[in-house]
Design an enzyme around this catalytic site. Structure first.
Site, PDB file in Angstrom:
ATOM      1  N   CYS A 195       0.841  -1.193   0.000  1.00  0.00           N
ATOM      2  CA  CYS A 195       0.000   0.000   0.000  1.00  0.00           C
ATOM      3  C   CYS A 195       0.877   1.244   0.000  1.00  0.00           C
ATOM      4  CB  CYS A 195      -0.896  -0.007   1.218  1.00  0.00           C
ATOM      5  SG  CYS A 195       0.090   0.075   2.687  1.00  0.00           S
ATOM      6  N   TYR A 198      -6.010 -13.361  -3.851  1.00  0.00           N
ATOM      7  CA  TYR A 198      -5.420 -12.918  -2.576  1.00  0.00           C
ATOM      8  C   TYR A 198      -6.087 -13.631  -1.398  1.00  0.00           C
ATOM      9  CZ  TYR A 198      -4.183  -9.384   1.043  1.00  0.00           C
ATOM     10  OH  TYR A 198      -3.740  -8.724   2.150  1.00  0.00           O
ATOM     11  N   HIS A 233      -3.072 -12.088   4.964  1.00  0.00           N
ATOM     12  CA  HIS A 233      -3.260 -11.017   5.953  1.00  0.00           C
ATOM     13  C   HIS A 233      -4.624 -11.019   6.641  1.00  0.00           C
ATOM     14  CE1 HIS A 233      -0.148  -9.037   3.196  1.00  0.00           C
ATOM     15  NE2 HIS A 233       0.463  -9.312   4.319  1.00  0.00           N
ATOM     16  N   ASP A 289       3.526  -9.862   9.154  1.00  0.00           N
ATOM     17  CA  ASP A 289       4.219  -9.919   7.864  1.00  0.00           C
ATOM     18  C   ASP A 289       5.246  -8.790   7.756  1.00  0.00           C
ATOM     19  OD1 ASP A 289       4.797 -10.686   5.271  1.00  0.00           O
ATOM     20  OD2 ASP A 289       3.115  -9.610   4.388  1.00  0.00           O
TER      21      ASP A 289
END
Ligand code: ADP
Ligand code: SF4
Length: 697
Positions: free
Chosen positions: A31, A171, A174, A267
């Protein structure tokens, strides 16, 4: 310099489904606070990464549908065809440099706040988002919803191909996407064929990978981003359990495995809590199970570590988000035999704060990050000097070092004077604290560069006075003299000195502790700064065997570190170390043996025993030299001095990232004419409207 042959393996091409990555450097999704709102800035930033040699450059999460609206967080958006041109800007910028463009399609499920779209969030079961206190729940998806979601994903993949992407992600990482929520028993309590047994919970993920391959697989690689371990024991996916079984079940289905640990805080662990390569134990099994290429992350900045990951069969591609932010030219530098010029990520997560504050990304090490389009800053190509100015920079903290580096690179004559024997200012001090050793890279990168320059002279142990400024013969004076922590308790909660803190023998500042002053317990660390320092000093004192209480007017320890993904880990560590924590209390008095605390809500007062107090509240700019020079304007003009500028912490104390940025900015903009405009290009909202929905308005 020729490339070190040991690193040749990093430059081998890797086939990923129908496409080929030209080397093993892979910028994984990250991001950046620009996304769909600032597509020009976004495209330029990704283009610089491609120029820097990354074979693959990815987007951040890209929303595929209005029911996956992540606002106010700024991510990518591909709800319909109107979003294609903005993303095409990025793929063009990437392709220009021969790299592959990857897109991470996301349906965020229950994690989508949907505040802009006002859609109801979707989930495997009726559930409230555990990551939010918002008074809204997600609803359990029907079979029709599941079919619709699969269609949205397929349509988004087709649009992504039209936008020019080469790699299209499914995806499941997370804990931020529907396919992952379906995998997790704690979020999936369905009793149909999408819930219960592992093969049922994997069904949706398998279907979406198959849908994507069917839609675009002939031209585009289909990557799966999958969190093999959630680091939450029995309650989550574990690489020693279902994480491995899922990889076994889907092994050959995706064209690429992008594997990591979950959630984002795990992560993207900071260097304070995890070393380079920290995910290896969790992800190394993947290559023993799947023949498809595997990419993984671990804040890799050392080419030797990267080679070792490949030679030992842990990874095929070296994934990087933060190392590519700190140095977009990392691959090119290794390729050109200049690995010692790499600007290594320090693992501070200031880059993450852009996402959390919904503003363009910034980086402590790389001040050009986020400025590629709006200011036209490039991390490596720097405009040559435009005149014969020479510079005296006073203070060799992060501000002064970066300013000297860039002015030196531009070709100016620079004198850099530092009062102390050591260079680096606050960075040198703070890097001695527990867990912060990697922060010294801010100093070391710059010193390494400065040592190669003939036109920069460094004077150590040289405290500069106003008279000396006149004598040195520089035309421009830059004051980067930093700031000093306050001893009187003034900060956010107290705008007047705290009673009793004039007992100097018992009151300590962060500098006292960093310089090795010993103190007696019990100790009160009063943290009204709310970033990392208060908790780290408490940790250091506890490690010295003292009884420590951390008092803060906030409701959490190191409250601002929520923006760097660290708050939970910091508070856990503080508690695990036996440090007492007192929140929502202001310190109002110290009498040498006890402190008086006041509740921030009720004004009720309590006492705690204290032999010593450490104040982590606010800093005072070191402005003595600036004040002395302000009186001598005539003498300076006579000495040929054109300007005196105060920058960095001595202008207004802030982060190390802000200090580096200030030094960099001065070196680029010192001769700009005064102006009231923003000083950068803005992306203005377009007056173009989207389509009227089929249902009409
Ligand atoms: P910043 O973050 O803005 O770089 P720092 O506090 O880290 O600020 O660094 C400022 C540096 O300036 C310190 O190393 C300090 O020793 C040095 N300094 C302060 N006053 C003077 C002075 N008069 N002459 C030379 N160096 C100075
Ligand atoms: Fe690394 Fe810090 Fe830059 Fe992020 S902000 S890339 S963690 S140096």
């Amino acid at each position: 310099m020729p490339r070190d042959p040991r690193y040749d393996i990093l430059f081998e091409p890797i086939k990923i489904g129908p496409v080929v990555a030209k080397n093993r450097f892979y910028q994984v999704p990250h991001c950046n606070g620009m996304g769909h709102v600032r597509p020009q800035s976004h495209a330029a930033m990704r283009g610089v990464k491609a120029e820097g040699g990354w074979a693959v450059v990815s987007t951040e999460e890209v929303e595929i549908h209005p029911s996956s609206d992540i606002s106010p967080y700024i991510e990518g958006r591909l709800w319909d065809d109107h979003d294609i041109p903005a993303l095409a800007l990025m793929t063009e910028a990437i392709h220009k440099h021969g790299a592959l463009a990857a897109i991470e399609l996301v349906h965020a499920g229950m994690n989508a706040p949907n505040l802009y779209s006002r859609e109801v969030a979707l989930a495997p079961s009726d559930i409230a988002n555990p990551a939010s206190y918002a008074p809204a729940q997600a609803r359990a998806m029907t079979k029709a919803d599941i079919r619709a979601y699969r269609r949205w994903h397929r349509d988004a993949a087709l649009r992504a191909r039209r936008a020019g992407f080469d790699i299209i992600y499914v995806y499941a990482g997370h804990s931020l996407s529907l396919p992952m929520h379906f995998l997790q028993p704690r979020h999936n309590q369905r009793t149909d064929e999408y819930g219960g047994s592992l093969s049922n919970r994997v069904r949706l993920l398998r279907e979406v990978i198959e849908d994507t391959k069917n839609a675009v697989g002939a031209d585009c690689a289909v990557a799966l981003r999958f969190a093999v371990d959630e680091l939450r024991g029995e309650d989550g996916i574990r690489s020693a359990g279902e994480g491995r079984e899922i990889v076994e079940m889907l092994a050959e289905l995706p064209d690429l495995w992008d594997v990591n640990v979950s959630d984002w805080a795990n992560d993207s662990k900071t260097s304070r809590f995890a070393p380079e390569g920290f995910q290896e134990d969790f992800v190394r099994f993947v290559k023993t199970v799947a023949t498809k290429p595997v990419v993984g992350v671990g804040r890799f900045t050392s080419p030797d570590t990267m080679v070792s990951q490949i030679r030992r069969g842990v990874l095929d591609l070296i994934g990087a988000a933060r190392p590519s932010i700190a140095d977009p030219f990392l691959p090119k530098k290794i390729e050109a035999g200049n690995a010692d010029d790499i600007r290594e990520c320090i693992g501070c997560n200031v880059c993450v704060t852009g996402d959390y504050t919904m503003t363009p990304i910034r980086c402590t090490q790389n001040p050009t990050m986020g400025e590629e389009w709006r200011k036209g800053w490039h991390p490596e190509t720097i405009p040559a000097r435009t005149g014969n100015d020479s510079f005296l920079i006073v203070g060799a903290g992060p501000t002064g070092l970066e300013c000297a580096r860039l002015l030196g690179r531009r070709g100016y004559t620079v004198y850099l004077a530092e009062a102390g024997e050591q260079l680096g200012g606050r960075v040198t001090r703070e890097a001695r604290l527990p867990g912060l050793a990697a922060w010294a890279r801010v100093r070391d990168y710059r010193l390494n560069q400065l040592n190669k320059m003939q036109n920069v002279e460094i004077y150590r142990a040289s405290r500069v006075t106003a008279d000396q400024v006149l004598d040195i013969g520089a035309t421009r004076i830059v004051l980067a003299t930093g700031a000093t922590w306050r001893r009187d308790g003034v900060g956010r909660a107290n705008t007047r000195p705290i009673r009793g803190l004039d007992r100097a023998a018992h009151v300590f500042t962060p500098e006292d502790l960093m310089d090795g002053r010993r103190l007696e317990g019990p100790v009160i660390v009063f943290d009204d700064d709310h970033y990392y320092l208060g908790a780290i000093l408490a940790e250091k004192l506890r490690a010295d065997g003292l009884a420590v209480t951390l008092v803060t007017p906030a409701d959490k320890v190191s409250a601002w570190t929520a923006n760097t993904l660290e708050q939970h880990t910091i508070q856990k560590r503080v508690l695990d170390q036996g440090i007492e924590v007192v929140t929502n209390r202001n310190m109002v008095e110290f009498d040498g043996s006890r402190v008086l605390l006041q509740c921030t809500y009720t004004e009720r007062q309590t006492e705690l025993p204290a032999a010593s107090v450490v104040t982590v509240t606010a800093r005072v700019p070191n402005a003595d030299l600036a004040l002395a020079l302000a009186d001598g304007a005539d003498a300076m003009t006579k000495a040929g001095i054109i300007s005196v500028s105060t920058i960095g912490d001595c202008l207004a104390p802030s982060t190390i990232a802000a200090a580096v940025y200030a030094g960099h900015r001065y070196a680029r903009e010192f001769d700009w004419p005064p102006s009231d405009d923003a000083g950068f290009r803005r992306e203005l909202p377009s007056a173009t409207a989207g389509d009227v929905p089929a249902s009409g308005i």
